[in-house]
Write a protein that holds these residues in place. Structure first.
Motif, PDB file in Angstrom:
ATOM      1  N   ASN A 115      14.327  22.347  16.292  1.00  0.00           N
ATOM      2  CA  ASN A 115      14.897  22.021  14.983  1.00  0.00           C
ATOM      3  C   ASN A 115      14.153  20.874  14.312  1.00  0.00           C
ATOM      4  O   ASN A 115      14.215  20.716  13.095  1.00  0.00           O
ATOM      5  CB  ASN A 115      16.375  21.649  15.139  1.00  0.00           C
ATOM      6  CG  ASN A 115      17.217  22.829  15.583  1.00  0.00           C
ATOM      7  OD1 ASN A 115      16.939  23.968  15.204  1.00  0.00           O
ATOM      8  ND2 ASN A 115      18.225  22.565  16.404  1.00  0.00           N
ATOM      9  N   ASN A 118       9.687  22.570  13.915  1.00  0.00           N
ATOM     10  CA  ASN A 118       9.309  23.946  13.581  1.00  0.00           C
ATOM     11  C   ASN A 118       8.619  24.044  12.223  1.00  0.00           C
ATOM     12  O   ASN A 118       7.536  24.629  12.091  1.00  0.00           O
ATOM     13  CB  ASN A 118      10.554  24.842  13.611  1.00  0.00           C
ATOM     14  CG  ASN A 118      10.210  26.292  13.321  1.00  0.00           C
ATOM     15  OD1 ASN A 118       9.156  26.779  13.723  1.00  0.00           O
ATOM     16  ND2 ASN A 118      11.085  26.973  12.605  1.00  0.00           N
ATOM     17  N   GLU A 119       9.216  23.460  11.183  1.00  0.00           N
ATOM     18  CA  GLU A 119       8.645  23.568   9.834  1.00  0.00           C
ATOM     19  C   GLU A 119       7.311  22.827   9.722  1.00  0.00           C
ATOM     20  O   GLU A 119       6.382  23.300   9.059  1.00  0.00           O
ATOM     21  CB  GLU A 119       9.626  23.010   8.796  1.00  0.00           C
ATOM     22  CG  GLU A 119      10.846  23.877   8.545  1.00  0.00           C
ATOM     23  CD  GLU A 119      11.913  23.699   9.610  1.00  0.00           C
ATOM     24  OE1 GLU A 119      12.896  24.459   9.596  1.00  0.00           O
ATOM     25  OE2 GLU A 119      11.752  22.794  10.456  1.00  0.00           O
ATOM     26  N   SER A 134       2.195  27.355   0.148  1.00  0.00           N
ATOM     27  CA  SER A 134       3.251  27.747   1.090  1.00  0.00           C
ATOM     28  C   SER A 134       3.514  26.640   2.101  1.00  0.00           C
ATOM     29  O   SER A 134       4.656  26.423   2.519  1.00  0.00           O
ATOM     30  CB  SER A 134       2.860  29.038   1.813  1.00  0.00           C
ATOM     31  OG  SER A 134       2.731  30.105   0.899  1.00  0.00           O
ATOM     32  N   ASN A 137       5.693  24.075   0.464  1.00  0.00           N
ATOM     33  CA  ASN A 137       7.064  24.592   0.367  1.00  0.00           C
ATOM     34  C   ASN A 137       7.770  24.544   1.716  1.00  0.00           C
ATOM     35  O   ASN A 137       8.964  24.226   1.801  1.00  0.00           O
ATOM     36  CB  ASN A 137       7.047  26.030  -0.164  1.00  0.00           C
ATOM     37  CG  ASN A 137       6.642  26.099  -1.626  1.00  0.00           C
ATOM     38  OD1 ASN A 137       6.827  25.132  -2.373  1.00  0.00           O
ATOM     39  ND2 ASN A 137       6.081  27.220  -2.044  1.00  0.00           N
ATOM     40  N   MET A 138       7.033  24.850   2.773  1.00  0.00           N
ATOM     41  CA  MET A 138       7.614  24.804   4.117  1.00  0.00           C
ATOM     42  C   MET A 138       8.014  23.381   4.488  1.00  0.00           C
ATOM     43  O   MET A 138       9.065  23.150   5.096  1.00  0.00           O
ATOM     44  CB  MET A 138       6.607  25.357   5.124  1.00  0.00           C
ATOM     45  CG  MET A 138       7.092  25.356   6.571  1.00  0.00           C
ATOM     46  SD  MET A 138       8.534  26.416   6.846  1.00  0.00           S
ATOM     47  CE  MET A 138       7.804  28.031   6.533  1.00  0.00           C
ATOM     48  N   GLU A 140       9.071  21.144   2.557  1.00  0.00           N
ATOM     49  CA  GLU A 140      10.288  20.761   1.834  1.00  0.00           C
ATOM     50  C   GLU A 140      11.540  21.046   2.653  1.00  0.00           C
ATOM     51  O   GLU A 140      12.588  20.435   2.434  1.00  0.00           O
ATOM     52  CB  GLU A 140      10.362  21.514   0.500  1.00  0.00           C
ATOM     53  CG  GLU A 140       9.299  21.117  -0.511  1.00  0.00           C
ATOM     54  CD  GLU A 140       9.443  19.675  -0.969  1.00  0.00           C
ATOM     55  OE1 GLU A 140      10.585  19.168  -0.988  1.00  0.00           O
ATOM     56  OE2 GLU A 140       8.414  19.052  -1.290  1.00  0.00           O
ATOM     57  N   HIS A 141      11.440  21.977   3.596  1.00  0.00           N
ATOM     58  CA  HIS A 141      12.601  22.359   4.404  1.00  0.00           C
ATOM     59  C   HIS A 141      12.615  21.665   5.765  1.00  0.00           C
ATOM     60  O   HIS A 141      13.455  21.974   6.608  1.00  0.00           O
ATOM     61  CB  HIS A 141      12.617  23.881   4.611  1.00  0.00           C
ATOM     62  CG  HIS A 141      12.730  24.652   3.333  1.00  0.00           C
ATOM     63  ND1 HIS A 141      11.619  25.077   2.623  1.00  0.00           N
ATOM     64  CD2 HIS A 141      13.810  25.057   2.620  1.00  0.00           C
ATOM     65  CE1 HIS A 141      12.011  25.725   1.536  1.00  0.00           C
ATOM     66  NE2 HIS A 141      13.338  25.727   1.510  1.00  0.00           N
ATOM     67  N   SER A 142      11.684  20.752   5.983  1.00  0.00           N
ATOM     68  CA  SER A 142      11.653  20.041   7.265  1.00  0.00           C
ATOM     69  C   SER A 142      12.821  19.066   7.343  1.00  0.00           C
ATOM     70  O   SER A 142      13.274  18.531   6.325  1.00  0.00           O
ATOM     71  CB  SER A 142      10.329  19.289   7.424  1.00  0.00           C
ATOM     72  OG  SER A 142      10.167  18.339   6.390  1.00  0.00           O
ATOM     73  N   PRO A 143      13.341  18.805   8.542  1.00  0.00           N
ATOM     74  CA  PRO A 143      14.499  17.906   8.686  1.00  0.00           C
ATOM     75  C   PRO A 143      14.149  16.464   8.356  1.00  0.00           C
ATOM     76  O   PRO A 143      12.982  16.053   8.413  1.00  0.00           O
ATOM     77  CB  PRO A 143      14.884  18.064  10.161  1.00  0.00           C
ATOM     78  CG  PRO A 143      13.641  18.534  10.833  1.00  0.00           C
ATOM     79  CD  PRO A 143      12.910  19.367   9.830  1.00  0.00           C
ATOM     80  N   ARG A 154       1.738  16.317   4.215  1.00  0.00           N
ATOM     81  CA  ARG A 154       1.613  16.458   2.756  1.00  0.00           C
ATOM     82  C   ARG A 154       0.370  15.737   2.245  1.00  0.00           C
ATOM     83  O   ARG A 154      -0.387  16.265   1.427  1.00  0.00           O
ATOM     84  CB  ARG A 154       2.850  15.880   2.064  1.00  0.00           C
ATOM     85  CG  ARG A 154       4.067  16.763   2.078  1.00  0.00           C
ATOM     86  CD  ARG A 154       5.117  16.240   1.109  1.00  0.00           C
ATOM     87  NE  ARG A 154       6.367  16.962   1.262  1.00  0.00           N
ATOM     88  CZ  ARG A 154       7.372  16.584   2.035  1.00  0.00           C
ATOM     89  NH1 ARG A 154       7.265  15.457   2.731  1.00  0.00           N
ATOM     90  NH2 ARG A 154       8.471  17.306   2.127  1.00  0.00           N
TER      91      ARG A 154
END
Length: 398
Positions: A115, A118-119, A134, A137-138, A140-143, A154
């Protein structure tokens, strides 16, 4: 090992508490041990502590022997299937083989259930494939707990995409951001990575780095590369860039100049040579470097600046030459420089005597030829052009 020590310490504390309660009002008790003419007389406390220590020593020895024999067994073990390896052993093999696609599949498979990472891992491989959009964008969803790792990723993507403004914004923010507690143990590695990204940014965008609020934290190698890029891109600088550069040198001079490498000091000297407003700083730095160690290139830069002044102070130049010549004897460039001073101050006979020195030196040979051609301005100009085509030649009005 730490876990065992903590466990024994906890058990010992419990036993001490229990015995303390049981012995309250009755004393520490009495223990008598007799074995083969050996007699031990003590109390319950000593017996308790001795038993715990002996137990701890026994368990530690057992653990060490177990590890030793386990390693011996692993060395003898034959591997017939890649899948039988430990996940970290698989990663090490793929890294050694530089098997990129297999490495990606393996790493993503391992971290798919993570968790935390992964991103970030998935974004890394997307970026390596050339899909920067992409990847961003990925990320942006990291914890939130992986914030620093995502930010580093980034920044690297922005640098590869030649997006300096976004890269600078994230670099400055991350440099002032308090590190997450779980990264404290590897803080040095994290800071090293951040410093390398700053170096990459400075080399790619040298003039934008000058305006950064975090200026000055590069390592010596990146400082060298940055200064070299400043010299290469000097003609592209705006007046604002030059003002920032002058301010940065003034700050740098007061705080970090004495700690930097000599190579970087010489590069700063070359930068200052292109800034007319910094002529005094250039002179001070050049004389400091020459006082420490003679360097012909540094002397060129210093002497050129002295002669190109609107009203050269020949007496002061000669005094400085005398000091250096006493400190560094038998260096032809001093005679070369002195010849020009004698010519400008009307001491022609002394200048003639200097031409007899160093018959094999190219600079003195130049002066001898120039002296013979002094009545022919056309040939003198051609001679100057010939010598000035050499990048190591002193570019003054000869």
């Amino acid at each position: 090992m730490k876990q065992i020590l903590y466990s024994y310490a906890f058990v010992l504390l419990l036993l001490i508490a229990l015995v303390s309660i049981l012995s309250y009002g009755y004393g520490a008790g009495y223990v008598y041990v007799y074995f083969r003419h050996w007699q031990i007389q003590s109390n319950v406390w000593a017996l308790l502590i001795s038993l715990v220590i002996l137990s701890l020593i026994g368990q530690v020895l057992w653990l060490l022997f177990k590890r030793y024999f386990s390693r011996l067994e692993q060395r003898k073990q034959k591997v017939f299937n890649f899948e039988h390896l430990h996940p970290y052993e698989k990663m090490a093999v793929l890294w050694l083989l530089d098997a990129n696609q297999e490495k990606r599949d393996m790493v993503e498979g391992i971290f798919k259930q993570s968790n935390l990472l992964n991103e970030v891992i998935h974004a890394f491989f997307l970026w390596k494939q050339g899909d920067a959009k992409s990847a961003l964008n990925m990320l942006e969803h990291s914890p939130a707990m992986a914030f620093e790792l995502a930010e580093l990723q980034r920044i690297e993507i922005y640098l590869s995409e030649q997006n300096p403004n976004h890269a600078l914004t994230h670099l400055e923010f991350l440099s002032q951001h308090e590190l997450s507690p779980w990264l404290k143990d590897i803080q040095q590695g994290y800071l090293q990575r951040l410093t390398l990204l700053w170096g990459q940014f400075a080399v790619q965008f040298p003039w934008l780095y000058v305006q950064s609020s975090q200026f000055g934290q590069l390592n010596d190698l990146d400082k060298t590369r940055w200064l070299q890029q400043i010299l290469i891109a000097f003609d592209q600088a705006s007046p604002e860039d030059l003002n920032h550069l002058q301010q940065r040198y003034e700050e740098f001079k007061e705080t970090k100049l004495h700690d930097t490498t000599r190579e970087n000091k010489v590069l700063w000297l070359k930068v200052l040579a292109r800034l007319p407003e910094m002529s005094l700083a250039h002179e001070v730095l050049a004389e400091t470097l020459l006082d420490e160690l003679f360097d012909q290139e540094v002397f060129y830069l210093w002497f050129e600046k002295q002669l190109l002044k609107q009203t050269p102070a020949y007496e002061k130049i000669e005094q400085q030459l005398n000091m250096w010549e006493a400190k560094y004897p038998n260096i032809p460039i001093f005679s070369f420089a002195r010849w020009f001073i004698y010519q400008e101050t009307g001491r022609f006979s002394e200048a003639e005597k200097l031409l007899e020195l160093y018959p094999d030196n190219i600079l003195m040979s130049y002066l001898r030829i120039k002296n013979q051609l002094k009545d022919n301005e056309v040939l003198v100009q051609q001679l100057n052009l010939l010598f000035e085509s050499n990048t190591n030649f002193l570019k003054v009005n000869l």
